[in-house]
Design a protein around this motif. Structure first.
Motif, PDB file in Angstrom:
ATOM      1  N   VAL A 113       0.861  -1.175   0.000  1.00  8.61           N
ATOM      2  CA  VAL A 113       0.000   0.000   0.000  1.00  8.61           C
ATOM      3  C   VAL A 113       0.899   1.227   0.000  1.00  8.61           C
ATOM      4  N   LEU A 114       0.672   2.126  -0.977  1.00  7.99           N
ATOM      5  CA  LEU A 114       1.466   3.350  -1.060  1.00  7.99           C
ATOM      6  C   LEU A 114       0.544   4.558  -0.989  1.00  7.99           C
ATOM      7  N   GLY A 115       0.990   5.575  -0.273  1.00  3.46           N
ATOM      8  CA  GLY A 115       0.283   6.847  -0.212  1.00  3.46           C
ATOM      9  C   GLY A 115       1.160   7.927  -0.799  1.00  3.46           C
ATOM     10  N   ASP A 116       0.686   8.553  -1.888  1.00  3.91           N
ATOM     11  CA  ASP A 116       1.465   9.585  -2.577  1.00  3.91           C
ATOM     12  C   ASP A 116       2.891   9.102  -2.865  1.00  3.91           C
ATOM     13  N   GLY A 117       2.995   7.847  -3.269  1.00  2.00           N
ATOM     14  CA  GLY A 117       4.275   7.278  -3.675  1.00  2.00           C
ATOM     15  C   GLY A 117       5.130   6.741  -2.549  1.00  2.00           C
ATOM     16  N   ARG A 118       4.691   6.916  -1.323  1.00  2.00           N
ATOM     17  CA  ARG A 118       5.446   6.456  -0.156  1.00  2.00           C
ATOM     18  C   ARG A 118       4.857   5.125   0.330  1.00  2.00           C
ATOM     19  N   THR A 119       5.724   4.147   0.609  1.00  2.00           N
ATOM     20  CA  THR A 119       5.231   2.843   1.063  1.00  2.00           C
ATOM     21  C   THR A 119       4.688   2.949   2.485  1.00  2.00           C
ATOM     22  N   LEU A 120       3.418   2.583   2.635  1.00  2.00           N
ATOM     23  CA  LEU A 120       2.774   2.623   3.943  1.00  2.00           C
ATOM     24  C   LEU A 120       2.699   1.232   4.574  1.00  2.00           C
ATOM     25  N   LEU A 121       2.672   0.196   3.719  1.00  2.00           N
ATOM     26  CA  LEU A 121       2.571  -1.169   4.225  1.00  2.00           C
ATOM     27  C   LEU A 121       3.102  -2.143   3.181  1.00  2.00           C
ATOM     28  N   SER A 122       3.883  -3.123   3.628  1.00  2.00           N
ATOM     29  CA  SER A 122       4.259  -4.267   2.800  1.00  2.00           C
ATOM     30  C   SER A 122       3.880  -5.518   3.584  1.00  2.00           C
ATOM     31  N   THR A 123       3.129  -6.404   2.959  1.00  2.00           N
ATOM     32  CA  THR A 123       2.676  -7.583   3.711  1.00  2.00           C
ATOM     33  C   THR A 123       3.740  -8.658   3.807  1.00  2.00           C
ATOM     34  N   GLY A 124       4.751  -8.606   2.949  1.00  2.00           N
ATOM     35  CA  GLY A 124       5.590  -9.794   2.796  1.00  2.00           C
ATOM     36  C   GLY A 124       4.835 -10.824   1.975  1.00  2.00           C
ATOM     37  N   VAL A 125       5.459 -11.989   1.813  1.00  2.00           N
ATOM     38  CA  VAL A 125       4.924 -13.000   0.902  1.00  2.00           C
ATOM     39  C   VAL A 125       3.770 -13.764   1.559  1.00  2.00           C
ATOM     40  N   LEU A 126       2.674 -13.905   0.799  1.00  2.00           N
ATOM     41  CA  LEU A 126       1.502 -14.660   1.249  1.00  2.00           C
ATOM     42  C   LEU A 126       1.180 -15.735   0.218  1.00  2.00           C
ATOM     43  N   GLY A 127       0.890 -16.931   0.678  1.00  2.00           N
ATOM     44  CA  GLY A 127       0.577 -18.046  -0.215  1.00  2.00           C
ATOM     45  C   GLY A 127      -0.896 -18.409  -0.187  1.00  2.00           C
ATOM     46  N   GLY A 128      -1.280 -19.266  -1.142  1.00  2.00           N
ATOM     47  CA  GLY A 128      -2.676 -19.643  -1.291  1.00  2.00           C
ATOM     48  C   GLY A 128      -3.264 -20.370  -0.092  1.00  2.00           C
ATOM     49  N   ALA A 129      -2.430 -20.976   0.727  1.00  2.00           N
ATOM     50  CA  ALA A 129      -2.926 -21.697   1.901  1.00  2.00           C
ATOM     51  C   ALA A 129      -2.916 -20.838   3.158  1.00  2.00           C
ATOM     52  N   ASP A 130      -2.430 -19.599   3.039  1.00  2.00           N
ATOM     53  CA  ASP A 130      -2.347 -18.731   4.220  1.00  2.00           C
ATOM     54  C   ASP A 130      -3.702 -18.107   4.539  1.00  2.00           C
ATOM     55  N   LEU A 152       2.491  -7.767  -6.009  1.00  2.00           N
ATOM     56  CA  LEU A 152       3.743  -8.272  -6.557  1.00  2.00           C
ATOM     57  C   LEU A 152       3.681  -9.798  -6.659  1.00  2.00           C
ATOM     58  N   ASP A 153       4.583 -10.362  -7.434  1.00  2.00           N
ATOM     59  CA  ASP A 153       4.485 -11.800  -7.738  1.00  2.00           C
ATOM     60  C   ASP A 153       5.054 -12.713  -6.651  1.00  2.00           C
ATOM     61  N   GLY A 154       5.563 -12.140  -5.572  1.00  2.00           N
ATOM     62  CA  GLY A 154       6.083 -12.952  -4.473  1.00  2.00           C
ATOM     63  C   GLY A 154       7.397 -13.634  -4.780  1.00  2.00           C
ATOM     64  N   GLY A 155       7.989 -13.277  -5.931  1.00  2.00           N
ATOM     65  CA  GLY A 155       9.327 -13.767  -6.249  1.00  2.00           C
ATOM     66  C   GLY A 155       9.373 -15.059  -7.041  1.00  2.00           C
TER      67      GLY A 155
END
Ligand SMILES: [Ca+2]
Ligand SMILES: [Ca+2]
Length: 150
Positions: free
Chosen positions: A93-110, A130-133
């Motif tokens: 989540v970005l506000g005016d281009g600044r990152t406000l939150l990054s969840t880290g990687v989440l999978g289909g079973a999470d 993002l594609d989670g790498g």
């Protein structure tokens, strides 16, 4: 029948300033489904179904104008149940281009990841998937119940 909560603005009811999506268009109030518009399923994360939200696919993002009118952005995010345990993504989540939150990687079973971000003063909100790498296969990513509170 869905009854909107008073005072709440759902992101899926706002116009998109811009939109990118990895498989067809971003869907409103349904999962990404396949490549056609409006071909998704009810938004579902770990067995919970949501009336409102965005059904997206990595890699992509949606930009909406807040104009500084809101205080909080909340959502439940994760990989939609329509791909089972497949799919690995990450949300930002970005506000005016600044990152406000990054969840880290989440999978289909999470389980669904609860998002609660202070957006006081934010004029432009960007919701990025993002594609989670591991590439974008099965990356059906939900911003379930995505809402703005004044
Ligand atoms: Ca679709
Ligand atoms: Ca992935």
């Amino acid at each position: 029948m869905f009854v909107p909560e008073p005072g709440v603005t759902y992101v899926s009811d706002l116009p998109f300033t811009s939109e990118r999506n990895g498989w067809g268009p971003v869907e409103r109030d349904m999962s990404n489904g396949e490549r056609d518009p409006a071909d998704g399923n009810p938004l579902a994360l770990a067995g919970t179904v949501y009336d409102k939200g965005l059904g997206a696919h990595a890699a992509g993002e949606v930009v909406v104008e807040l104009g500084g009118a809101y205080r909080r952005f909340t959502a439940e995010v994760g990989v939609d149940d329509e791909v089972g345990a497949k799919g690995i993504v990450a949300f930002e989540v970005l506000g005016d281009g600044r990152t406000l939150l990054s969840t880290g990687v989440l999978g289909g079973a999470d389980p669904a990841f609860p998002v609660d971000v202070d957006v006081t003063g934010v004029r432009q909100l960007t919701l990025r998937v993002l594609d989670g790498g591991d590439g974008v296969d099965s990356d059906h990513a939900d911003w379930a119940d995505a809402r703005l509170v004044p």
